[in-house]
Design a protein around this motif. Structure first.
Motif, PDB file in Angstrom:
ATOM      1  N   ALA A 272      32.033 -73.103  41.196  1.00  0.00           N
ATOM      2  CA  ALA A 272      31.437 -73.557  39.943  1.00  0.00           C
ATOM      3  C   ALA A 272      31.198 -72.399  38.972  1.00  0.00           C
ATOM      4  N   VAL A 273      32.018 -71.354  39.038  1.00  0.00           N
ATOM      5  CA  VAL A 273      31.841 -70.185  38.186  1.00  0.00           C
ATOM      6  C   VAL A 273      33.038 -70.065  37.247  1.00  0.00           C
ATOM      7  N   LYS A 274      32.740 -69.927  35.948  1.00  0.00           N
ATOM      8  CA  LYS A 274      33.781 -69.738  34.941  1.00  0.00           C
ATOM      9  C   LYS A 274      33.500 -68.432  34.214  1.00  0.00           C
ATOM     10  N   VAL A 275      34.399 -67.470  34.324  1.00  0.00           N
ATOM     11  CA  VAL A 275      34.221 -66.171  33.669  1.00  0.00           C
ATOM     12  C   VAL A 275      34.497 -66.331  32.180  1.00  0.00           C
ATOM     13  N   ILE A 276      33.556 -65.883  31.364  1.00  0.00           N
ATOM     14  CA  ILE A 276      33.679 -65.977  29.903  1.00  0.00           C
ATOM     15  C   ILE A 276      34.312 -64.705  29.353  1.00  0.00           C
ATOM     16  N   ALA A 277      33.784 -63.546  29.762  1.00  0.00           N
ATOM     17  CA  ALA A 277      34.292 -62.265  29.267  1.00  0.00           C
ATOM     18  C   ALA A 277      34.032 -61.180  30.295  1.00  0.00           C
ATOM     19  N   GLN A 278      34.928 -60.187  30.331  1.00  0.00           N
ATOM     20  CA  GLN A 278      34.778 -59.048  31.231  1.00  0.00           C
ATOM     21  C   GLN A 278      34.798 -57.757  30.425  1.00  0.00           C
ATOM     22  N   ASN A 279      34.043 -56.773  30.889  1.00  0.00           N
ATOM     23  CA  ASN A 279      33.985 -55.470  30.256  1.00  0.00           C
ATOM     24  C   ASN A 279      34.876 -54.516  31.050  1.00  0.00           C
ATOM     25  N   LYS A 280      36.171 -54.528  30.743  1.00  0.00           N
ATOM     26  CA  LYS A 280      37.118 -53.695  31.475  1.00  0.00           C
ATOM     27  C   LYS A 280      36.918 -52.211  31.172  1.00  0.00           C
ATOM     28  N   LYS A 281      36.443 -51.912  29.981  1.00  0.00           N
ATOM     29  CA  LYS A 281      36.206 -50.523  29.594  1.00  0.00           C
ATOM     30  C   LYS A 281      35.105 -49.895  30.451  1.00  0.00           C
TER      31      LYS A 281
ATOM     32  N   PHE B 248      30.390 -61.669  31.844  1.00  0.00           N
ATOM     33  CA  PHE B 248      29.592 -62.844  31.513  1.00  0.00           C
ATOM     34  C   PHE B 248      30.282 -64.044  32.113  1.00  0.00           C
ATOM     35  N   PHE B 249      29.494 -64.936  32.695  1.00  0.00           N
ATOM     36  CA  PHE B 249      30.079 -66.111  33.311  1.00  0.00           C
ATOM     37  C   PHE B 249      29.103 -67.274  33.273  1.00  0.00           C
ATOM     38  N   LEU B 250      29.650 -68.461  33.452  1.00  0.00           N
ATOM     39  CA  LEU B 250      28.854 -69.683  33.564  1.00  0.00           C
ATOM     40  C   LEU B 250      28.776 -70.045  35.031  1.00  0.00           C
ATOM     41  N   LYS B 251      27.573 -70.222  35.510  1.00  0.00           N
ATOM     42  CA  LYS B 251      27.376 -70.627  36.895  1.00  0.00           C
ATOM     43  C   LYS B 251      26.568 -71.916  36.872  1.00  0.00           C
ATOM     44  N   HIS B 252      27.215 -73.011  37.225  1.00  0.00           N
ATOM     45  CA  HIS B 252      26.602 -74.335  37.175  1.00  0.00           C
ATOM     46  C   HIS B 252      26.061 -74.640  35.778  1.00  0.00           C
ATOM     47  N   GLY B 253      26.795 -74.214  34.736  1.00  0.00           N
ATOM     48  CA  GLY B 253      26.423 -74.492  33.357  1.00  0.00           C
ATOM     49  C   GLY B 253      25.429 -73.528  32.751  1.00  0.00           C
ATOM     50  N   ILE B 254      25.004 -72.508  33.488  1.00  0.00           N
ATOM     51  CA  ILE B 254      24.018 -71.536  33.005  1.00  0.00           C
ATOM     52  C   ILE B 254      24.719 -70.202  32.761  1.00  0.00           C
ATOM     53  N   VAL B 255      24.430 -69.569  31.624  1.00  0.00           N
ATOM     54  CA  VAL B 255      25.049 -68.289  31.285  1.00  0.00           C
ATOM     55  C   VAL B 255      24.393 -67.190  32.102  1.00  0.00           C
ATOM     56  N   LYS B 256      25.209 -66.418  32.798  1.00  0.00           N
ATOM     57  CA  LYS B 256      24.728 -65.307  33.635  1.00  0.00           C
ATOM     58  C   LYS B 256      25.502 -64.036  33.282  1.00  0.00           C
ATOM     59  N   ILE B 257      24.925 -62.901  33.670  1.00  0.00           N
ATOM     60  CA  ILE B 257      25.535 -61.591  33.442  1.00  0.00           C
ATOM     61  C   ILE B 257      25.580 -60.838  34.765  1.00  0.00           C
ATOM     62  N   THR B 258      26.668 -60.145  35.008  1.00  0.00           N
ATOM     63  CA  THR B 258      26.704 -59.192  36.113  1.00  0.00           C
ATOM     64  C   THR B 258      26.382 -57.831  35.522  1.00  0.00           C
ATOM     65  N   LEU B 259      25.259 -57.275  35.937  1.00  0.00           N
ATOM     66  CA  LEU B 259      24.779 -55.998  35.423  1.00  0.00           C
ATOM     67  C   LEU B 259      25.048 -54.940  36.476  1.00  0.00           C
ATOM     68  N   GLY B 260      25.670 -53.848  36.082  1.00  0.00           N
ATOM     69  CA  GLY B 260      26.009 -52.793  37.027  1.00  0.00           C
ATOM     70  C   GLY B 260      25.187 -51.545  36.799  1.00  0.00           C
ATOM     71  N   ILE B 261      24.764 -50.920  37.897  1.00  0.00           N
ATOM     72  CA  ILE B 261      24.141 -49.598  37.815  1.00  0.00           C
ATOM     73  C   ILE B 261      25.287 -48.611  37.901  1.00  0.00           C
ATOM     74  N   CYS B 262      25.516 -47.896  36.802  1.00  0.00           N
ATOM     75  CA  CYS B 262      26.727 -47.095  36.666  1.00  0.00           C
ATOM     76  C   CYS B 262      26.406 -45.630  36.409  1.00  0.00           C
ATOM     77  N   LYS B 263      27.346 -44.792  36.816  1.00  0.00           N
ATOM     78  CA  LYS B 263      27.278 -43.363  36.550  1.00  0.00           C
ATOM     79  C   LYS B 263      28.558 -42.988  35.808  1.00  0.00           C
ATOM     80  N   GLY B 264      28.421 -42.240  34.726  1.00  0.00           N
ATOM     81  CA  GLY B 264      29.566 -41.906  33.876  1.00  0.00           C
ATOM     82  C   GLY B 264      30.614 -41.069  34.585  1.00  0.00           C
ATOM     83  N   LYS B 265      31.871 -41.345  34.257  1.00  0.00           N
ATOM     84  CA  LYS B 265      32.980 -40.571  34.802  1.00  0.00           C
ATOM     85  C   LYS B 265      33.266 -39.390  33.890  1.00  0.00           C
ATOM     86  N   LYS B 266      33.721 -38.325  34.488  1.00  0.00           N
ATOM     87  CA  LYS B 266      34.189 -37.173  33.725  1.00  0.00           C
ATOM     88  C   LYS B 266      35.643 -37.431  33.330  1.00  0.00           C
ATOM     89  N   GLN B 267      36.191 -36.583  32.471  1.00  0.00           N
ATOM     90  CA  GLN B 267      37.560 -36.780  31.995  1.00  0.00           C
ATOM     91  C   GLN B 267      38.568 -36.724  33.139  1.00  0.00           C
TER      92      GLN B 267
END
Length: 154
Positions: free
Chosen positions: A4-13, A109-128
């Motif tokens: 029951a999950v529909k992905v709305i948008a992904q942050n590939k960057k 961002f995705f819809l889970k059972h009709g409710i808007v949800k976010i996957t939030l990541g704890i991230c560390k920046g990459k070097k070049q």
């Protein structure tokens, strides 16, 4: 994720610019026209991030375009949005983010059972050089998949 999950948008960057250490599923507080715009896919969150203010989790630089079919009482596209997490998760997130170099980035961002949800990541920046390594691995995997595809055709 379940059926029951529909992905709305992904942050590939975000996955290219950061190492994702942990992920959390968060709810988001939206008004009526924002929900309709999000369901239509009118979101922009390439530069967005989350931060903890007064014991609450808030999303910054997250743009939801105005809903085209609404009246003059539309939402403010650039307002801060409150994220909903459990207290224990918020404590864990706060401890991790207080370490040097960690930040909270929305991954999708995705819809889970009709409710808007976010996957939030704890991230560390990459070097070049880390980014170059990521590009190199992606190119190698692409070449390998091409070779396997050629072998399957023969």
């Amino acid at each position: 994720m379940s059926d029951a999950v529909k992905v709305i948008a992904q942050n590939k960057k975000a996955r290219f610019d950061y190492f994702v250490e942990e992920t959390y599923e968060c709810g988001i507080v939206l008004v009526g026209t924002e929900v309709k715009s999000v369901k239509a896919g009118n979101v922009s969150f390439a530069d967005s991030f989350a931060e903890i203010i007064n014991g609450e989790l808030w999303m910054r630089n997250f743009h939801i375009s105005e809903y085209a079919y609404s009246s003059v009482f539309n939402h403010n596209p650039d307002r801060q949005k409150k994220l909903l997490v459990h207290k224990e998760e918020l404590k864990r997130i706060r401890r991790k983010v207080e370490e040097k170099g960690y930040t909270l980035i929305p991954l999708d961002f995705f819809l889970k059972h009709g409710i808007v949800k976010i996957t939030l990541g704890i991230c560390k920046g990459k070097k070049q050089y880390d980014k170059r390594e990521t590009i190199k691995e992606r190119d190698i995997n692409r070449e390998l998949s091409r070779e396997f595809k050629k072998d399957l055709i023969k």
